[in-house]
Design a protein around this motif. Sequence first.
Motif, PDB file in Angstrom:
ATOM      1  N   VAL A  10       0.862  -1.181   0.000  1.00 30.38           N
ATOM      2  CA  VAL A  10       0.000   0.000   0.000  1.00 30.38           C
ATOM      3  C   VAL A  10       0.903   1.237   0.000  1.00 30.38           C
ATOM      4  O   VAL A  10       1.795   1.358   0.842  1.00 30.38           O
ATOM      5  N   VAL A  11       0.662   2.112  -0.969  1.00 29.50           N
ATOM      6  CA  VAL A  11       1.514   3.281  -1.162  1.00 29.50           C
ATOM      7  C   VAL A  11       0.668   4.550  -1.084  1.00 29.50           C
ATOM      8  O   VAL A  11      -0.446   4.598  -1.597  1.00 29.50           O
ATOM      9  N   ASP A  12       1.228   5.558  -0.425  1.00 38.17           N
ATOM     10  CA  ASP A  12       0.619   6.885  -0.427  1.00 38.17           C
ATOM     11  C   ASP A  12       1.742   7.896  -0.575  1.00 38.17           C
ATOM     12  O   ASP A  12       2.720   7.851   0.172  1.00 38.17           O
ATOM     13  N   ILE A  13       1.608   8.773  -1.543  1.00 34.90           N
ATOM     14  CA  ILE A  13       2.654   9.769  -1.752  1.00 34.90           C
ATOM     15  C   ILE A  13       2.170  11.151  -1.339  1.00 34.90           C
ATOM     16  O   ILE A  13       0.978  11.446  -1.336  1.00 34.90           O
ATOM     17  N   GLU A  29       6.140  17.278  -7.718  1.00 34.31           N
ATOM     18  CA  GLU A  29       6.963  16.071  -7.680  1.00 34.31           C
ATOM     19  C   GLU A  29       6.897  15.437  -6.293  1.00 34.31           C
ATOM     20  O   GLU A  29       6.637  16.096  -5.294  1.00 34.31           O
ATOM     21  N   ILE A  30       7.130  14.147  -6.266  1.00 31.90           N
ATOM     22  CA  ILE A  30       7.016  13.356  -5.045  1.00 31.90           C
ATOM     23  C   ILE A  30       8.071  13.790  -4.030  1.00 31.90           C
ATOM     24  O   ILE A  30       9.256  13.884  -4.363  1.00 31.90           O
ATOM     25  N   ILE A  31       7.612  14.048  -2.786  1.00 35.11           N
ATOM     26  CA  ILE A  31       8.536  14.382  -1.700  1.00 35.11           C
ATOM     27  C   ILE A  31       8.481  13.353  -0.563  1.00 35.11           C
ATOM     28  O   ILE A  31       9.345  13.355   0.302  1.00 35.11           O
ATOM     29  N   GLU A  32       7.465  12.503  -0.563  1.00 39.29           N
ATOM     30  CA  GLU A  32       7.390  11.426   0.427  1.00 39.29           C
ATOM     31  C   GLU A  32       6.654  10.241  -0.174  1.00 39.29           C
ATOM     32  O   GLU A  32       5.620  10.418  -0.819  1.00 39.29           O
ATOM     33  N   ILE A  33       7.209   9.057   0.045  1.00 41.35           N
ATOM     34  CA  ILE A  33       6.536   7.819  -0.352  1.00 41.35           C
ATOM     35  C   ILE A  33       6.270   7.049   0.929  1.00 41.35           C
ATOM     36  O   ILE A  33       7.197   6.612   1.604  1.00 41.35           O
ATOM     37  N   GLY A  34       4.995   6.934   1.270  1.00 42.80           N
ATOM     38  CA  GLY A  34       4.594   6.126   2.413  1.00 42.80           C
ATOM     39  C   GLY A  34       4.310   4.719   1.934  1.00 42.80           C
ATOM     40  O   GLY A  34       3.699   4.532   0.875  1.00 42.80           O
ATOM     41  N   VAL A  35       4.764   3.735   2.696  1.00 37.53           N
ATOM     42  CA  VAL A  35       4.580   2.332   2.323  1.00 37.53           C
ATOM     43  C   VAL A  35       4.080   1.568   3.540  1.00 37.53           C
ATOM     44  O   VAL A  35       4.607   1.735   4.641  1.00 37.53           O
ATOM     45  N   CYS A  36       3.080   0.735   3.328  1.00 35.10           N
ATOM     46  CA  CYS A  36       2.635  -0.201   4.361  1.00 35.10           C
ATOM     47  C   CYS A  36       2.411  -1.544   3.672  1.00 35.10           C
ATOM     48  O   CYS A  36       1.666  -1.626   2.703  1.00 35.10           O
ATOM     49  N   THR A  37       3.085  -2.570   4.179  1.00 36.82           N
ATOM     50  CA  THR A  37       2.878  -3.897   3.612  1.00 36.82           C
ATOM     51  C   THR A  37       1.726  -4.573   4.356  1.00 36.82           C
ATOM     52  O   THR A  37       1.630  -4.489   5.581  1.00 36.82           O
ATOM     53  N   LEU A  38       0.854  -5.202   3.589  1.00 41.56           N
ATOM     54  CA  LEU A  38      -0.336  -5.856   4.119  1.00 41.56           C
ATOM     55  C   LEU A  38      -0.267  -7.345   3.791  1.00 41.56           C
ATOM     56  O   LEU A  38      -0.146  -7.715   2.619  1.00 41.56           O
ATOM     57  N   ASP A  39      -0.309  -8.173   4.829  1.00 37.53           N
ATOM     58  CA  ASP A  39      -0.306  -9.618   4.635  1.00 37.53           C
ATOM     59  C   ASP A  39      -1.683 -10.034   4.114  1.00 37.53           C
ATOM     60  O   ASP A  39      -2.703  -9.777   4.761  1.00 37.53           O
ATOM     61  N   ILE A  40      -1.719 -10.654   2.960  1.00 37.88           N
ATOM     62  CA  ILE A  40      -2.998 -10.990   2.323  1.00 37.88           C
ATOM     63  C   ILE A  40      -3.759 -12.049   3.121  1.00 37.88           C
ATOM     64  O   ILE A  40      -4.961 -11.937   3.324  1.00 37.88           O
ATOM     65  N   ALA A  41      -3.063 -13.061   3.609  1.00 36.83           N
ATOM     66  CA  ALA A  41      -3.738 -14.160   4.316  1.00 36.83           C
ATOM     67  C   ALA A  41      -4.388 -13.702   5.614  1.00 36.83           C
ATOM     68  O   ALA A  41      -5.539 -14.040   5.893  1.00 36.83           O
ATOM     69  N   SER A  42      -3.674 -12.920   6.417  1.00 38.44           N
ATOM     70  CA  SER A  42      -4.180 -12.540   7.740  1.00 38.44           C
ATOM     71  C   SER A  42      -4.840 -11.169   7.769  1.00 38.44           C
ATOM     72  O   SER A  42      -5.597 -10.858   8.695  1.00 38.44           O
TER      73      SER A  42
END
Length: 185
Positions: A10-13, A29-42
């Motif tokens: 999951v990305v939010d800029i 132009e992009i100054i921040e890239i937020g990232v959150c990884t989401l486990d699909i199974a759980s």
Amino acid sequence: MAKKLDQIIVVDIEATCWEGALPTGQESEIIEIGVCTLDIASGERLEKDSILVKPERSKVSQFCTQLTTLTQEQVEQGIAFPEACSILKNKYLSQQRVWASYGEYDRRQFERQCQSRHISYPFGDRHINVKSLLAIIYALPREVGMVNALELLNLPLEGTHHRGGDDAWNIAGILSKLLLQTRAR
């Protein structure tokens, strides 16, 4: 390249922005890239990251700082955009995994910026627009903003709105709830 269906990235800029017209000689132009990884199974949110990116063709306006809390001094400490794209590809395997954002803005901004800088796009072709997905699942008459989506799903707004890492975390929470609700039906 083998596709991985273990996590959704999951990305939010956040990008340089101005109140009113775009100033002459500058571009968003992009100054921040937020990232959150989401486990699909759980449906668990695994990791939250904020990658600050040093702008090359614009400055952070006072309006942008009021919106995002990011200052020119902070983003000056960031990394170059190509380096940020490499992190997405190498650390998060962004070309092999499904990725998601809230709306189409983030995807389009990445496409524009990669094209204008002649940098390879860091994502694969599988993108989930969480904003549209929520509206479809809930049969809403129109798409709603992230804060309204959180309220609709009875989820708290965690962190600072309009900060990439926090927004990615909140969007991943929305997507997790949608995935888990859909499975329960």
